[in-house]
Motif scaffolding. Structure first.
Motif, mmCIF file in Angstrom:
data_model
loop_
_atom_site.group_PDB
_atom_site.id
_atom_site.type_symbol
_atom_site.label_atom_id
_atom_site.label_comp_id
_atom_site.label_asym_id
_atom_site.label_seq_id
_atom_site.Cartn_x
_atom_site.Cartn_y
_atom_site.Cartn_z
ATOM 1 N N PRO A 169 20.244 30.017 3.208
ATOM 2 C CA PRO A 169 19.337 28.872 3.361
ATOM 3 C C PRO A 169 17.867 29.270 3.132
ATOM 4 C CG PRO A 169 20.944 28.846 5.119
ATOM 5 C CD PRO A 169 21.116 30.158 4.392
ATOM 6 N N GLY A 170 17.504 30.490 3.509
ATOM 7 C CA GLY A 170 16.155 30.984 3.240
ATOM 8 C C GLY A 170 15.894 31.101 1.747
ATOM 9 N N HIS A 171 16.916 31.544 1.003
ATOM 10 C CA HIS A 171 16.811 31.618 -0.459
ATOM 11 C C HIS A 171 16.602 30.218 -1.037
ATOM 12 C CE1 HIS A 171 17.704 32.617 -4.631
ATOM 13 N NE2 HIS A 171 18.665 31.699 -4.617
ATOM 14 N N LEU A 172 17.367 29.255 -0.557
ATOM 15 C CA LEU A 172 17.226 27.875 -1.026
ATOM 16 C C LEU A 172 15.835 27.329 -0.708
ATOM 17 C CD1 LEU A 172 20.706 26.400 -0.021
ATOM 18 C CD2 LEU A 172 19.968 27.255 -2.266
ATOM 19 N N TYR A 173 15.338 27.648 0.478
ATOM 20 C CA TYR A 173 13.991 27.237 0.866
ATOM 21 C C TYR A 173 12.959 27.792 -0.115
ATOM 22 C CZ TYR A 173 9.465 27.878 3.045
ATOM 23 O OH TYR A 173 8.113 27.938 3.262
ATOM 24 N N ARG A 174 13.030 29.093 -0.413
ATOM 25 C CA ARG A 174 12.051 29.722 -1.310
ATOM 26 C C ARG A 174 12.101 29.113 -2.713
ATOM 27 N NH1 ARG A 174 14.170 33.933 1.393
ATOM 28 N NH2 ARG A 174 15.324 34.752 -0.393
ATOM 29 N N VAL A 175 13.297 28.856 -3.210
ATOM 30 C CA VAL A 175 13.441 28.252 -4.537
ATOM 31 C C VAL A 175 12.880 26.830 -4.541
ATOM 32 C CG1 VAL A 175 15.120 27.416 -6.237
ATOM 33 C CG2 VAL A 175 15.366 29.699 -5.260
ATOM 34 N N ALA A 176 13.213 26.044 -3.532
ATOM 35 C CA ALA A 176 12.737 24.652 -3.467
ATOM 36 C C ALA A 176 11.214 24.589 -3.378
ATOM 37 C CB ALA A 176 13.372 23.928 -2.282
ATOM 38 N N VAL A 177 10.631 25.430 -2.548
ATOM 39 C CA VAL A 177 9.171 25.438 -2.413
ATOM 40 C C VAL A 177 8.523 25.900 -3.719
ATOM 41 C CG1 VAL A 177 7.223 26.549 -1.240
ATOM 42 C CG2 VAL A 177 9.141 25.661 0.091
ATOM 43 N N ALA A 178 9.076 26.932 -4.329
ATOM 44 C CA ALA A 178 8.521 27.421 -5.593
ATOM 45 C C ALA A 178 8.564 26.339 -6.666
ATOM 46 C CB ALA A 178 9.266 28.675 -6.058
ATOM 47 N N CYS A 179 9.680 25.626 -6.775
ATOM 48 C CA CYS A 179 9.794 24.558 -7.773
ATOM 49 C C CYS A 179 8.808 23.432 -7.482
ATOM 50 C CB CYS A 179 11.221 24.026 -7.833
ATOM 51 S SG CYS A 179 12.391 25.194 -8.559
ATOM 52 N N ALA A 180 8.642 23.071 -6.220
ATOM 53 C CA ALA A 180 7.688 22.023 -5.858
ATOM 54 C C ALA A 180 6.263 22.439 -6.212
ATOM 55 C CB ALA A 180 7.795 21.705 -4.365
ATOM 56 N N VAL A 181 5.916 23.686 -5.940
ATOM 57 C CA VAL A 181 4.582 24.195 -6.277
ATOM 58 C C VAL A 181 4.372 24.174 -7.790
ATOM 59 C CG1 VAL A 181 3.174 26.299 -6.301
ATOM 60 C CG2 VAL A 181 4.274 25.556 -4.183
ATOM 61 N N ILE A 182 5.382 24.581 -8.533
ATOM 62 C CA ILE A 182 5.287 24.593 -9.995
ATOM 63 C C ILE A 182 5.076 23.179 -10.528
ATOM 64 C CG2 ILE A 182 6.608 24.987 -12.120
ATOM 65 C CD1 ILE A 182 7.832 27.450 -10.547
ATOM 66 N N PHE A 183 5.816 22.208 -10.009
ATOM 67 C CA PHE A 183 5.641 20.833 -10.474
ATOM 68 C C PHE A 183 4.266 20.290 -10.087
ATOM 69 C CE2 PHE A 183 9.973 20.877 -11.774
ATOM 70 C CZ PHE A 183 10.023 19.928 -12.786
ATOM 71 N N ALA A 184 3.752 20.680 -8.925
ATOM 72 C CA ALA A 184 2.404 20.249 -8.533
ATOM 73 C C ALA A 184 1.360 20.842 -9.481
ATOM 74 C CB ALA A 184 2.116 20.669 -7.095
ATOM 75 N N PHE A 185 1.494 22.119 -9.796
ATOM 76 C CA PHE A 185 0.554 22.744 -10.726
ATOM 77 C C PHE A 185 0.766 22.238 -12.153
ATOM 78 C CE2 PHE A 185 -0.303 25.855 -7.362
ATOM 79 C CZ PHE A 185 -1.682 25.977 -7.485
#
Length: 135
Positions: free
Chosen positions: A37-53
């Motif tokens: 679940p921590g891995h999923l959290y890191r991937v989800a946050v990274a993707c959200a940050v990428i889409f924001a940028f």
């Protein structure tokens, strides 16, 4: 408009946030909710940050003709910069083994880090399409 300098500085900002996300995920989130679940959290946050940028980059370069060229170039630049950073910097500076680095790309084993790279490729283009569609 292809703004390579802007794309590079946006990528550097994403890397700083991704490193902070990784540290926070490993030290705080994973111990609290588990490794996967921590891995999923890191991937989800990274993707959200990428889409924001990606949205930020698309806003800064909006109105160019053709609308997709700059965002496509930025996405490709982000993708290859991340690969180079992860493999070379991760191995030679952080001392991460090649096996551990490549293990993050094994989708069939539930590792979803490839989605982060895919997000880097498509986020600027999708955001630019949305922004330019309504102009």
């Amino acid at each position: 408009m292809i703004d390579i300098k802007l794309a590079f500085f946006v990528w550097v900002a994403m890397v700083v946030i991704a490193i902070a996300n990784g540290i926070f995920g490993e030290k705080v989130v994973s111990p609290a909710i588990g490794t996967y679940p921590g891995h999923l959290y890191r991937v989800a946050v990274a993707c959200a940050v990428i889409f924001a940028f990606g949205h930020y980059y698309a806003m800064k370069t909006a109105g160019a003709d053709p609308w997709y060229l700059g965002p496509l170039a930025a996405g490709v630049q982000w993708f290859f910069s991340s690969l180079i950073f992860e493999f070379l910097f991760g191995h030679y500076v952080f001392g991460i083994s090649w096996q551990k680095i490549t293990a993050e790309y094994r989708i069939m084993e539930g590792k979803l880090w490839s989605l982060v790279l895919l997000s880097e490729l498509i986020a600027p283009v999708i955001n630019a399409w949305i922004i330019n569609r309504w102009r």
